[in-house]
Design an enzyme around this catalytic site. Structure first.
Site, PDB file in Angstrom:
ATOM      1  N   ARG A 132      -0.244  -8.908  13.452  1.00 23.27           N
ATOM      2  CA  ARG A 132      -0.828  -7.907  12.547  1.00 23.27           C
ATOM      3  C   ARG A 132      -1.662  -8.592  11.462  1.00 23.27           C
ATOM      4  O   ARG A 132      -2.702  -8.081  11.062  1.00 23.27           O
ATOM      5  CB  ARG A 132       0.276  -7.048  11.931  1.00 23.27           C
ATOM      6  CG  ARG A 132       0.870  -6.074  12.944  1.00 23.27           C
ATOM      7  CD  ARG A 132       2.188  -5.509  12.481  1.00 23.27           C
ATOM      8  NE  ARG A 132       2.092  -4.745  11.267  1.00 23.27           N
ATOM      9  CZ  ARG A 132       3.112  -4.531  10.448  1.00 23.27           C
ATOM     10  NH1 ARG A 132       4.313  -5.027  10.718  1.00 23.27           N
ATOM     11  NH2 ARG A 132       2.947  -3.813   9.352  1.00 23.27           N
ATOM     12  N   ARG A 181      11.363  -1.265  11.211  1.00 22.40           N
ATOM     13  CA  ARG A 181      10.274  -0.943  12.135  1.00 22.40           C
ATOM     14  C   ARG A 181      10.182  -1.995  13.240  1.00 22.40           C
ATOM     15  O   ARG A 181      10.325  -3.182  12.973  1.00 22.40           O
ATOM     16  CB  ARG A 181       8.931  -0.895  11.378  1.00 22.40           C
ATOM     17  CG  ARG A 181       8.721   0.396  10.654  1.00 22.40           C
ATOM     18  CD  ARG A 181       7.566   0.388   9.693  1.00 22.40           C
ATOM     19  NE  ARG A 181       6.334  -0.232  10.164  1.00 22.40           N
ATOM     20  CZ  ARG A 181       5.194  -0.222   9.465  1.00 22.40           C
ATOM     21  NH1 ARG A 181       5.146   0.381   8.286  1.00 22.40           N
ATOM     22  NH2 ARG A 181       4.117  -0.800   9.935  1.00 22.40           N
ATOM     23  N   ARG A 212      -9.642   1.020   8.750  1.00 18.43           N
ATOM     24  CA  ARG A 212      -9.162  -0.324   9.043  1.00 18.43           C
ATOM     25  C   ARG A 212     -10.183  -1.128   9.822  1.00 18.43           C
ATOM     26  O   ARG A 212      -9.913  -2.278  10.166  1.00 18.43           O
ATOM     27  CB  ARG A 212      -7.917  -0.202   9.911  1.00 18.43           C
ATOM     28  CG  ARG A 212      -6.640  -0.526   9.211  1.00 18.43           C
ATOM     29  CD  ARG A 212      -5.595  -0.341  10.277  1.00 18.43           C
ATOM     30  NE  ARG A 212      -4.392  -1.019  10.003  1.00 18.43           N
ATOM     31  CZ  ARG A 212      -3.385  -0.492   9.319  1.00 18.43           C
ATOM     32  NH1 ARG A 212      -3.481   0.684   8.790  1.00 18.43           N
ATOM     33  NH2 ARG A 212      -2.275  -1.176   9.181  1.00 18.43           N
ATOM     34  N   LYS A 258       0.832  -1.213   0.000  1.00 14.01           N
ATOM     35  CA  LYS A 258       0.000   0.000   0.000  1.00 14.01           C
ATOM     36  C   LYS A 258       0.868   1.265   0.000  1.00 14.01           C
ATOM     37  O   LYS A 258       0.653   2.167  -0.789  1.00 14.01           O
ATOM     38  CB  LYS A 258      -0.920   0.039   1.238  1.00 14.01           C
ATOM     39  CG  LYS A 258      -1.859  -1.146   1.362  1.00 14.01           C
ATOM     40  CD  LYS A 258      -2.763  -1.011   2.579  1.00 14.01           C
ATOM     41  CE  LYS A 258      -2.024  -1.021   3.914  1.00 14.01           C
ATOM     42  NZ  LYS A 258      -1.315  -2.277   4.217  1.00 14.01           N
ATOM     43  N   ARG A 277      11.874  -5.397   5.165  1.00 16.63           N
ATOM     44  CA  ARG A 277      11.577  -3.981   4.894  1.00 16.63           C
ATOM     45  C   ARG A 277      12.482  -3.032   5.693  1.00 16.63           C
ATOM     46  O   ARG A 277      12.775  -3.274   6.851  1.00 16.63           O
ATOM     47  CB  ARG A 277      10.122  -3.680   5.248  1.00 16.63           C
ATOM     48  CG  ARG A 277       9.814  -2.189   5.143  1.00 16.63           C
ATOM     49  CD  ARG A 277       8.372  -1.907   5.115  1.00 16.63           C
ATOM     50  NE  ARG A 277       7.669  -2.391   6.286  1.00 16.63           N
ATOM     51  CZ  ARG A 277       6.353  -2.293   6.430  1.00 16.63           C
ATOM     52  NH1 ARG A 277       5.629  -1.767   5.473  1.00 16.63           N
ATOM     53  NH2 ARG A 277       5.782  -2.740   7.521  1.00 16.63           N
TER      54      ARG A 277
HETATM   55  P1  AP5 Z   1       4.868  -1.612   1.866  1.00 17.47           P
HETATM   56  O1  AP5 Z   1       4.557  -0.785   0.677  1.00 17.47           O
HETATM   57  O2  AP5 Z   1       5.610  -0.956   2.990  1.00 17.47           O
HETATM   58  O3  AP5 Z   1       3.545  -2.336   2.400  1.00 17.47           O
HETATM   59  P2  AP5 Z   1       2.284  -1.757   3.169  1.00 17.47           P
HETATM   60  O4  AP5 Z   1       1.089  -2.427   2.598  1.00 17.47           O
HETATM   61  O5  AP5 Z   1       2.296  -0.263   3.180  1.00 17.47           O
HETATM   62  O6  AP5 Z   1       2.579  -2.374   4.603  1.00 17.47           O
HETATM   63  P3  AP5 Z   1       2.522  -1.764   6.059  1.00 17.47           P
HETATM   64  O7  AP5 Z   1       3.166  -2.802   6.947  1.00 17.47           O
HETATM   65  O8  AP5 Z   1       3.106  -0.391   6.120  1.00 17.47           O
HETATM   66  O9  AP5 Z   1       1.046  -1.738   6.317  1.00 17.47           O
HETATM   67  P4  AP5 Z   1       0.380  -1.774   7.634  1.00 17.47           P
HETATM   68  O10 AP5 Z   1      -0.998  -1.560   7.154  1.00 17.47           O
HETATM   69  O11 AP5 Z   1       0.585  -2.946   8.504  1.00 17.47           O
HETATM   70  O12 AP5 Z   1       1.139  -0.648   8.477  1.00 17.47           O
HETATM   71  P5  AP5 Z   1       0.779   0.853   8.804  1.00 17.47           P
HETATM   72  O13 AP5 Z   1       2.029   1.619   8.768  1.00 17.47           O
HETATM   73  O14 AP5 Z   1      -0.393   1.312   8.017  1.00 17.47           O
HETATM   74  O15 AP5 Z   1       5.690  -2.896   1.386  1.00 17.47           O
HETATM   75  C1  AP5 Z   1       6.189  -3.858   2.292  1.00 17.47           C
HETATM   76  C2  AP5 Z   1       7.570  -4.374   1.843  1.00 17.47           C
HETATM   77  O16 AP5 Z   1       7.424  -5.105   0.624  1.00 17.47           O
HETATM   78  C3  AP5 Z   1       8.595  -3.285   1.543  1.00 17.47           C
HETATM   79  O17 AP5 Z   1       9.852  -3.717   1.933  1.00 17.47           O
HETATM   80  C4  AP5 Z   1       8.505  -3.099   0.025  1.00 17.47           C
HETATM   81  O18 AP5 Z   1       9.718  -2.620  -0.511  1.00 17.47           O
HETATM   82  C5  AP5 Z   1       8.183  -4.518  -0.435  1.00 17.47           C
HETATM   83  N1  AP5 Z   1       7.320  -4.544  -1.636  1.00 17.47           N
HETATM   84  C6  AP5 Z   1       6.270  -3.713  -1.916  1.00 17.47           C
HETATM   85  N2  AP5 Z   1       5.690  -4.067  -3.092  1.00 17.47           N
HETATM   86  C7  AP5 Z   1       6.363  -5.159  -3.532  1.00 17.47           C
HETATM   87  C8  AP5 Z   1       6.229  -6.001  -4.687  1.00 17.47           C
HETATM   88  N3  AP5 Z   1       5.287  -5.794  -5.613  1.00 17.47           N
HETATM   89  N4  AP5 Z   1       7.097  -7.027  -4.835  1.00 17.47           N
HETATM   90  C9  AP5 Z   1       8.067  -7.254  -3.897  1.00 17.47           C
HETATM   91  N5  AP5 Z   1       8.250  -6.498  -2.792  1.00 17.47           N
HETATM   92  C10 AP5 Z   1       7.411  -5.465  -2.602  1.00 17.47           C
HETATM   93  O19 AP5 Z   1       0.262   0.689  10.313  1.00 17.47           O
HETATM   94  C11 AP5 Z   1       1.147   0.336  11.374  1.00 17.47           C
HETATM   95  C12 AP5 Z   1       0.375   0.266  12.682  1.00 17.47           C
HETATM   96  O20 AP5 Z   1      -0.214   1.555  12.967  1.00 17.47           O
HETATM   97  C13 AP5 Z   1      -0.811  -0.707  12.694  1.00 17.47           C
HETATM   98  O21 AP5 Z   1      -0.407  -2.021  13.006  1.00 17.47           O
HETATM   99  C14 AP5 Z   1      -1.700  -0.073  13.769  1.00 17.47           C
HETATM  100  O22 AP5 Z   1      -1.238  -0.386  15.066  1.00 17.47           O
HETATM  101  C15 AP5 Z   1      -1.503   1.423  13.543  1.00 17.47           C
HETATM  102  N6  AP5 Z   1      -2.521   1.988  12.636  1.00 17.47           N
HETATM  103  C16 AP5 Z   1      -2.313   2.562  11.397  1.00 17.47           C
HETATM  104  N7  AP5 Z   1      -3.468   2.950  10.829  1.00 17.47           N
HETATM  105  C17 AP5 Z   1      -4.462   2.621  11.731  1.00 17.47           C
HETATM  106  C18 AP5 Z   1      -5.867   2.736  11.715  1.00 17.47           C
HETATM  107  N8  AP5 Z   1      -6.509   3.251  10.650  1.00 17.47           N
HETATM  108  N9  AP5 Z   1      -6.574   2.278  12.787  1.00 17.47           N
HETATM  109  C19 AP5 Z   1      -5.937   1.748  13.869  1.00 17.47           C
HETATM  110  N10 AP5 Z   1      -4.599   1.589  13.934  1.00 17.47           N
HETATM  111  C20 AP5 Z   1      -3.857   2.026  12.880  1.00 17.47           C
END
Ligand code: AP5
Ligand code: ZN
Length: 209
Positions: free
Chosen positions: A164, A153, A88, A13, A122
């Site tokens: 997660r 992270r 979410r 994402k 990552r």
């Molecule tokens: P990346 O693009 O970083 O993936 P992502 O989907 O953004 O993953 P996240 O882990 O950031 O999502 P998340 O939803 O768990 O975390 P968030 O920060 O929102 O890609 C991942 C890896 O794969 C990278 O190394 C990349 O280079 C590689 N990659 C990407 N595309 C690829 C491809 N096509 N092929 C190969 N490799 C690839 O949330 C973190 C925490 O914050 C949550 O756990 C929660 O506690 C809190 N939080 C955030 N938003 C909310 C909410 N709305 N409500 C409640 N809690 C929340």
């Protein structure tokens, strides 16, 4: 265009939101980035959020909804935005519908085994939000975009990643049906190359690359 990116942790994402935002010249609103910055800056929100994030749990709805509402009221969101990581939960989606009109929901679909590998490799830049995978860094430890030192992270440790994924399936996956029923959902296979996914998303949005 007001767009939501939906998908499990590690689906890509953040990676794709950054590219699509550059192409469409709209801001990326990543709730994960906002919370991590709040933790780094030691704000009240950051203090509230830290224990949830470190455990791989969701931050309470009431904490995150107000943050997003305030952010979307800013001037730079007037021409559209991508919500990356919000909503979410169904209550978050219902709250969002009271202060925003969504045009498209892009779901990135990827199997759990692939996600575990992506997350453990990552590396991120806390300054500008750029994301890398160790396999593309060739030993480099700083951000290509801003020069900041890259970090792993805390919530990308193996046991937290599994939490997660469970939280995603229990609390966030119901949004696939929620937005499907509204006719807004477009599902893109997220287990292909980064450029191919970018093109598929641009096509789904009816936008020109
Ligand atoms: P990346 O693009 O970083 O993936 P992502 O989907 O953004 O993953 P996240 O882990 O950031 O999502 P998340 O939803 O768990 O975390 P968030 O920060 O929102 O890609 C991942 C890896 O794969 C990278 O190394 C990349 O280079 C590689 N990659 C990407 N595309 C690829 C491809 N096509 N092929 C190969 N490799 C690839 O949330 C973190 C925490 O914050 C949550 O756990 C929660 O506690 C809190 N939080 C955030 N938003 C909310 C909410 N709305 N409500 C409640 N809690 C929340
Ligand atoms: Zn950077």
């Amino acid at each position: 265009m007001n767009i939501i990116f939906l998908g499990p942790p590690g689906a890509g994402k953040g990676t794709q939101a950054q590219r699509i935002c550059d192409a469409l010249k709209i801001p990326q609103i990543s709730t994960g980035d906002i919370l991590r910055r709040a933790i780094k800056d030691g704000t009240e929100t950051g203090l509230k959020a830290k224990s949830f994030i470190d455990a791989g749990k969701l931050v309470p709805d009431e904490v995150i909804i107000d943050i997003v509402k305030e952010r979307l009221a800013m001037d730079d969101c007037k021409g559209g935005y991508i919500l990356d990581g919000f909503p979410r939960t169904v209550p978050q989606a219902e709250a969002l519908s009271t202060f925003a009109t969504i045009d498209s929901v892009i779901e990135l679909a990827v199997d759990d085994q692939v996600l575990v590998d992506r997350l453990s490799g990552r590396r991120v830049c806390l300054k500008c939000g750029a994301t890398y995978h160790v396999s593309m860094l060739n030993g480099k430890t700083t951000c290509d975009k801003c020069g900041e030192e890259l970090i792993q992270r805390d919530d990308d440790k193996a046991e937290t990643v599994l939490n997660r994924l469970q939280v995603y399936h229990a609390q966030t996956a119901p949004l696939i049906g929620y937005y499907g029923q509204k006719g807004l959902l477009k599902t893109i296979p997220g287990d292909q190359g980064i450029d191919g996914i970018f093109t598929a998303i641009m096509n789904a949005l009816g936008a020109k690359a």
